[in-house]
Every structure is written in C-alpha cells, then in structure tokens.
Write a protein that holds these residues in place. Structure first.
Motif, short mmCIF file in Angstrom:
data_model
loop_
_atom_site.label_atom_id
_atom_site.label_comp_id
_atom_site.label_asym_id
_atom_site.label_seq_id
_atom_site.Cartn_x
_atom_site.Cartn_y
_atom_site.Cartn_z
N ILE A 1 -11.62 -10.34 16.16
CA ILE A 1 -11.49 -9.32 17.07
C ILE A 1 -12.27 -9.22 18.18
O ILE A 1 -11.77 -8.87 19.28
N GLU A 2 -13.48 -9.77 18.23
CA GLU A 2 -14.32 -10.17 19.26
C GLU A 2 -13.84 -10.81 20.36
O GLU A 2 -14.00 -10.73 21.46
N LYS A 3 -12.95 -11.98 19.89
CA LYS A 3 -12.44 -12.85 20.51
C LYS A 3 -11.04 -12.37 21.36
O LYS A 3 -10.38 -13.00 22.20
N LYS A 4 -10.81 -11.23 20.90
CA LYS A 4 -9.61 -10.44 21.42
C LYS A 4 -8.31 -11.33 20.92
O LYS A 4 -7.29 -11.43 21.82
N ALA A 5 -8.38 -11.76 19.76
CA ALA A 5 -7.23 -12.64 19.36
C ALA A 5 -6.27 -11.99 18.77
O ALA A 5 -5.10 -12.61 18.53
N PHE A 6 -6.16 -10.57 18.62
CA PHE A 6 -5.20 -10.02 17.73
C PHE A 6 -4.49 -9.30 18.82
O PHE A 6 -4.69 -8.53 19.89
N LEU A 7 -2.99 -9.51 18.51
CA LEU A 7 -2.09 -8.41 19.33
C LEU A 7 -2.16 -7.01 18.79
O LEU A 7 -2.26 -6.06 19.67
N GLU A 8 -2.44 -6.99 17.57
CA GLU A 8 -2.91 -5.69 16.97
C GLU A 8 -3.63 -5.99 15.62
O GLU A 8 -3.34 -7.04 14.85
N TYR A 9 -4.39 -5.01 15.18
CA TYR A 9 -4.91 -5.05 13.88
C TYR A 9 -5.15 -3.66 13.37
O TYR A 9 -5.41 -2.63 14.13
N SER A 10 -5.25 -3.57 11.83
CA SER A 10 -5.17 -2.14 11.10
C SER A 10 -5.84 -2.44 10.04
O SER A 10 -5.97 -3.44 9.43
N GLU A 11 -6.36 -1.23 9.51
CA GLU A 11 -7.13 -1.03 8.00
C GLU A 11 -5.78 -0.61 7.37
O GLU A 11 -5.12 0.41 7.56
N VAL A 12 -5.41 -1.44 6.31
CA VAL A 12 -4.28 -0.80 5.48
C VAL A 12 -4.97 -1.18 3.96
O VAL A 12 -5.40 -2.02 3.49
N HIS A 13 -4.77 -0.12 3.33
CA HIS A 13 -5.20 0.02 1.62
C HIS A 13 -6.61 -0.59 1.62
O HIS A 13 -7.02 -1.13 0.83
N GLY A 14 -7.49 -0.28 2.68
CA GLY A 14 -8.77 -0.61 2.61
C GLY A 14 -9.00 -2.09 3.11
O GLY A 14 -10.38 -2.38 2.82
N ASN A 15 -8.20 -2.79 3.55
CA ASN A 15 -8.25 -3.97 4.03
C ASN A 15 -7.84 -4.07 5.17
O ASN A 15 -7.07 -3.37 5.70
N TYR A 16 -8.53 -5.24 6.04
CA TYR A 16 -7.94 -5.41 7.41
C TYR A 16 -6.69 -6.28 7.63
O TYR A 16 -6.52 -7.43 6.72
N TYR A 17 -5.84 -6.18 8.37
CA TYR A 17 -4.59 -7.16 8.55
C TYR A 17 -4.51 -7.26 10.13
O TYR A 17 -4.72 -6.09 10.76
N GLY A 18 -4.25 -8.23 10.39
CA GLY A 18 -4.16 -8.56 12.07
C GLY A 18 -2.92 -9.74 12.31
O GLY A 18 -2.96 -10.46 11.72
N THR A 19 -2.15 -9.33 13.55
CA THR A 19 -1.26 -10.15 14.09
C THR A 19 -2.00 -10.75 15.16
O THR A 19 -2.37 -10.50 16.07
N HIS A 20 -1.89 -12.38 15.03
CA HIS A 20 -2.48 -13.24 15.94
C HIS A 20 -1.46 -13.44 17.17
O HIS A 20 -0.55 -13.97 17.09
N LEU A 21 -2.25 -12.91 18.36
CA LEU A 21 -1.26 -12.98 19.53
C LEU A 21 -0.66 -14.35 20.03
O LEU A 21 0.29 -14.59 20.31
N ALA A 22 -1.77 -15.53 19.98
CA ALA A 22 -1.31 -16.70 20.49
C ALA A 22 -0.17 -17.35 19.43
O ALA A 22 0.70 -17.93 20.10
N GLN A 23 -0.05 -16.99 18.30
CA GLN A 23 1.02 -17.17 17.29
C GLN A 23 2.38 -16.70 18.01
O GLN A 23 3.44 -17.59 17.92
N VAL A 24 2.28 -15.61 17.93
CA VAL A 24 3.47 -14.71 18.57
C VAL A 24 3.99 -15.44 19.92
O VAL A 24 5.10 -15.90 19.85
N GLN A 25 3.06 -15.62 20.64
CA GLN A 25 3.35 -16.28 22.01
C GLN A 25 4.04 -17.44 21.72
O GLN A 25 5.02 -18.00 22.52
#
Ligand code: 5GP
Length: 264
Positions: free
Chosen positions: A135-159
């Motif tokens: 998160i601090e590296k601003k590596a996520f395109l988005e991230y959310s807390e779902v059912h008490g856990n964190y999930y995030g989409t990695h921007l570099a992968q998508v690009q």
C-alpha cells in the motif's frame, strides 16, 4: 482595383478559407469519435500513474498502437459476484478455452489459503505487514477489506497484461470495481455474475464445505449488499448463473461484443 479594395477582398477571401478549414476540422472530428476516447483514456492513465517524464510516458503509451492493436482489444475485464456464485468455475472454463487471450490478475490477500490454493496462482498470500508495505509503495490499482481480510489488485500486473495485448481478468468485489471505475474511467468492461436466488447461493456456499457456519453467514450478508450495490452502480453487465453451460455460452457471447478484434 485600389489598395483598399484589394485589402478588403483579401480579407473576405481569408475569412472564407478560414471558415472552410474550420468546417473541415469539425467534419473530421465528427467522423472520428475514437479520437476523444483515445485522449480521454490517455489523460486518465497519466493521472493514475503520475509519471515524472510525461514525454517518455507518452512515447511508451502510444507505442501500443505500433502493435497494431486497438486499445479496446485489451481493456481489462472486471468480474464480480457473490462468493459461491460460480465466478471461479466460469473463469476456469474461459482460461481453458482461450488461454492466449485472457490472463488472470493474481490479487494479493491477507486471508489464509484454502485447501488446493496455490501461492502466485490463485492469490499472493501475504501477511498484513507485507500488504501494508505494498500500500505504501502505491503498488495497488485498488484494494479493499472484504470479509475481514485485505485484497488488492496489483497495478503493474494489469499494465503488463495490457501491454502484451491480452485481456487482464480482474476478479474483485463490487467496492473494488467501483474504485477501478473511478481511477480508470471507461477503460474496463464489467460483468456481475448473479445467483438465481439467495437460497441457492446459501446452498452452494454450504455445499462447498470449505467455510465455517460463521463465515458463511458473513458472506451471505455481504452477498446481499453486493448485489444491491452492483445494481446501484449501473456499469455492470449482469449474467444470471442458473445453468453453468448456458451461462458460459452467454459469457462468451458478451465477451464477443466487448472484444470484437479478438475473434473469439
Ligand atoms: P475469496 O476469499 O472467496 O477468494 O474472495 C472474496 C472476495 O474478494 C470475492 O468477492 C473476490 O472477488 C474479492 N477479491 C478478490 N481479489 C480481490 C482484489 O484484488 N480486490 C478486491 N477489492 N476484491 C478482491
């Protein structure tokens, strides 16, 4: 003809030419609405990535066109739907049928792996501390807390997938999709997979046998909220998964309309 007359005629002539050129420009823009789309996409992407060297960024961004691929061809595909609705199965069928065209975006998560889940294939299973660092590296395109856990989409992968001219498939919850729709307006296609009924969803979740009663209750409550929210957002194309084979066919038909150039 005296000088004054000459100047006046010249003036009229220039005005006429100016008007004709303007008309020509307007006609051209009318004939090419894709120009606006390209410029809007570029502006959104540059705002998202905020590169220091804008010229260099533009050079790389527009090199897409040298690959003779229309940008529309590689718009990421965002898929959402409640747990147990059959998204995973439908996606497995999609990747089996079109392994070259669609690439799964492997999310980061802080939840524990389920039996059979592989690190780097289903998710990158990381600790809360590791997730925080990304998160601090601003590596996520988005991230959310779902059912008490964190999930995030990695921007570099998508690009990376987009640059390869493939469709990056991002399987995320509705709140994550909403974030993407704001940070990449008009740059993704969205599908929401729905179950025929809430009872059916509970049956499927219970039948999976991988979750405790408490987790199932949490997921059921979340499912109802997600369905309402997905309807509110209005950008999703909805598919009702009442019969796996028929739904898969409907999915492919929809994808054919999204990705005409892929010739599915
Ligand atoms: P599960 O724990 O069942 O694998 O996933 C739970 C929920 O998290 C699902 O709705 C799934 O789509 C969503 N999810 C998976 N990866 C991501 C992600 O990277 N970002 C967000 N926002 N949601 C995700």
């Amino acid at each position: 003809m005296d000088q004054q007359q000459f100047d006046s005629e010249l003036q009229t002539y220039f005005l006429h030419i100016k008007h004709e050129i303007k008309q020509e420009h307007i006609e051209y823009l009318k004939k090419h609405p894709e120009l606006n789309q390209i410029l809007n996409d570029f502006t959104s992407q540059i705002i998202l990535e905020k590169p220091d060297n804008v010229y260099q960024y533009a050079k790389e961004y527009f090199s897409f066109f040298n690959q003779e691929k229309d940008l529309k061809t590689c718009k990421p595909l965002v898929i959402s739907g409640a747990s147990g609705v059959g998204k995973g199965t439908l996606l497995q069928m999609l990747f089996k049928q079109y392994p070259q065209q669609f690439v799964f975006s492997v999310s980061y998560t802080t939840r524990a792996p389920r039996p059979g889940e592989v690190h780097g294939q289903h998710y990158y299973f990381v600790s809360k501390e590791e997730f925080q660092k990304e998160i601090e590296k601003k590596a996520f395109l988005e991230y959310s807390e779902v059912h008490g856990n964190y999930y995030g989409t990695h921007l570099a992968q998508v690009q990376k997938v987009m640059k390869q001219g493939q469709v990056c498939v991002i399987e995320i919850d509705v709140q994550g999709a909403e974030k993407i729709s704001k940070s990449m307006p008009n740059q993704c296609n969205y599908i929401f997979i729905n179950a025929p009924s809430v009872e059916e969803l509970r049956k499927r979740l219970t039948g999976r046998g991988t979750e405790t009663e408490e987790v199932i209750e949490k997921r059921m409550k979340n499912a109802q909220k997600e369905i309402e929210k997905a309807h509110q957002l209005g950008f999703y194309n909805e598919l009702l998964n009442d019969d796996l084979q028929k739904t898969f066919k409907k999915l492919i038909d929809l994808l054919k309309t999204f990705y005409v150039d892929l010739k599915l």
